[in-house]
Design a protein around this motif. Structure first.
Motif, PDB file in Angstrom:
ATOM      1  N   ASN A 193      35.041  35.882  41.515  1.00 59.76           N
ATOM      2  CA  ASN A 193      35.658  35.859  42.832  1.00 59.76           C
ATOM      3  C   ASN A 193      35.368  34.504  43.455  1.00 59.76           C
ATOM      4  OD1 ASN A 193      36.041  36.151  45.713  1.00 59.76           O
ATOM      5  ND2 ASN A 193      36.154  38.347  45.350  1.00 59.76           N
ATOM      6  N   LEU A 194      36.422  33.780  43.854  1.00 57.15           N
ATOM      7  CA  LEU A 194      36.256  32.441  44.415  1.00 57.15           C
ATOM      8  C   LEU A 194      36.196  32.446  45.933  1.00 57.15           C
ATOM      9  CD1 LEU A 194      38.601  30.443  42.021  1.00 57.15           C
ATOM     10  CD2 LEU A 194      36.116  30.721  41.920  1.00 57.15           C
ATOM     11  N   GLY A 195      36.127  33.623  46.518  1.00 59.12           N
ATOM     12  CA  GLY A 195      35.999  33.725  47.961  1.00 59.12           C
ATOM     13  C   GLY A 195      37.336  33.859  48.657  1.00 59.12           C
ATOM     14  N   ALA A 196      37.285  34.014  49.967  1.00 64.08           N
ATOM     15  CA  ALA A 196      38.472  34.315  50.777  1.00 64.08           C
ATOM     16  C   ALA A 196      39.506  33.195  50.788  1.00 64.08           C
ATOM     17  CB  ALA A 196      38.050  34.647  52.198  1.00 64.08           C
ATOM     18  N   SER A 197      39.131  31.980  50.422  1.00 67.98           N
ATOM     19  CA  SER A 197      40.119  30.897  50.398  1.00 67.98           C
ATOM     20  C   SER A 197      41.072  31.032  49.210  1.00 67.98           C
ATOM     21  CB  SER A 197      39.434  29.535  50.378  1.00 67.98           C
ATOM     22  OG  SER A 197      38.630  29.393  49.230  1.00 67.98           O
ATOM     23  N   ILE A 198      40.707  31.834  48.201  1.00 67.84           N
ATOM     24  CA  ILE A 198      41.564  32.061  47.024  1.00 67.84           C
ATOM     25  C   ILE A 198      41.861  33.539  46.839  1.00 67.84           C
ATOM     26  CG2 ILE A 198      41.753  31.851  44.508  1.00 67.84           C
ATOM     27  CD1 ILE A 198      41.971  29.160  45.989  1.00 67.84           C
ATOM     28  N   ASN A 199      40.836  34.361  46.768  1.00 69.26           N
ATOM     29  CA  ASN A 199      41.012  35.778  46.472  1.00 69.26           C
ATOM     30  C   ASN A 199      41.453  36.574  47.700  1.00 69.26           C
ATOM     31  OD1 ASN A 199      38.515  35.004  44.403  1.00 69.26           O
ATOM     32  ND2 ASN A 199      40.157  36.220  43.537  1.00 69.26           N
ATOM     33  N   THR A 200      42.308  37.563  47.443  1.00 67.02           N
ATOM     34  CA  THR A 200      42.813  38.448  48.487  1.00 67.02           C
ATOM     35  C   THR A 200      42.463  39.887  48.120  1.00 67.02           C
ATOM     36  OG1 THR A 200      44.951  38.869  47.433  1.00 67.02           O
ATOM     37  CG2 THR A 200      44.789  36.885  48.828  1.00 67.02           C
ATOM     38  N   ALA A 201      42.883  40.833  48.939  1.00 65.92           N
ATOM     39  CA  ALA A 201      42.702  42.255  48.626  1.00 65.92           C
ATOM     40  C   ALA A 201      43.666  42.697  47.532  1.00 65.92           C
ATOM     41  CB  ALA A 201      42.908  43.093  49.885  1.00 65.92           C
ATOM     42  N   GLU A 202      44.694  41.881  47.256  1.00 61.36           N
ATOM     43  CA  GLU A 202      45.658  42.165  46.188  1.00 61.36           C
ATOM     44  C   GLU A 202      45.145  41.563  44.885  1.00 61.36           C
ATOM     45  OE1 GLU A 202      48.257  44.133  46.725  1.00 61.36           O
ATOM     46  OE2 GLU A 202      47.754  44.296  48.846  1.00 61.36           O
ATOM     47  N   SER A 203      46.025  41.381  43.914  1.00 60.00           N
ATOM     48  CA  SER A 203      45.637  40.873  42.597  1.00 60.00           C
ATOM     49  C   SER A 203      45.907  39.379  42.465  1.00 60.00           C
ATOM     50  CB  SER A 203      46.412  41.605  41.508  1.00 60.00           C
ATOM     51  OG  SER A 203      46.059  42.959  41.477  1.00 60.00           O
ATOM     52  N   GLU A 204      44.985  38.683  41.795  1.00 62.07           N
ATOM     53  CA  GLU A 204      45.174  37.300  41.384  1.00 62.07           C
ATOM     54  C   GLU A 204      45.058  37.242  39.864  1.00 62.07           C
ATOM     55  OE1 GLU A 204      45.054  37.280  45.338  1.00 62.07           O
ATOM     56  OE2 GLU A 204      43.172  37.793  44.357  1.00 62.07           O
ATOM     57  N   ASP A 205      45.755  36.273  39.259  1.00 63.76           N
ATOM     58  CA  ASP A 205      45.782  36.180  37.798  1.00 63.76           C
ATOM     59  C   ASP A 205      46.128  34.750  37.398  1.00 63.76           C
ATOM     60  OD1 ASP A 205      45.729  36.915  35.131  1.00 63.76           O
ATOM     61  OD2 ASP A 205      47.327  38.395  35.283  1.00 63.76           O
TER      62      ASP A 205
END
Length: 85
Positions: free
Chosen positions: A4-16
């Motif tokens: 997890n890269l923190g709130a500046s990148i990660n959201t409550a949705e999905s990242e890939d």
């Protein structure tokens, strides 16, 4: 392992599909959670020291109404790699 890269990148949705540019100055990734044009969209964030800048949606023609997760990035251009035909 994923991190997890923190709130500046990660959201409550999905990242890939995270990918660093060849010069290490940018992080490209796909997300459903930022201001998405379609399902997953490709975003870029400038890396400033140990911080990530605000994600920028690459919009069409990179992104489409479908899921756009992976890109092919050489030193001169970004080419979308569609997950569905």
């Amino acid at each position: 392992a994923p991190a997890n890269l923190g709130a500046s990148i990660n959201t409550a949705e999905s990242e890939d599909g995270p990918y660093f540019s060849h010069d290490g100055k940018f992080l490209y990734f796909s997300s459903q959670g930022w201001n998405s044009y379609g399902g997953f969209d490709v975003f870029v964030s400038e890396i400033k020291g140990a911080e990530f800048g605000a994600p920028v949606n690459l919009l069409p023609p990179i992104n489409s109404p479908g899921d756009d997760i992976y890109i092919n990035h050489d030193k001169t251009m970004i080419v979308p790699v569609k997950t569905k035909l």
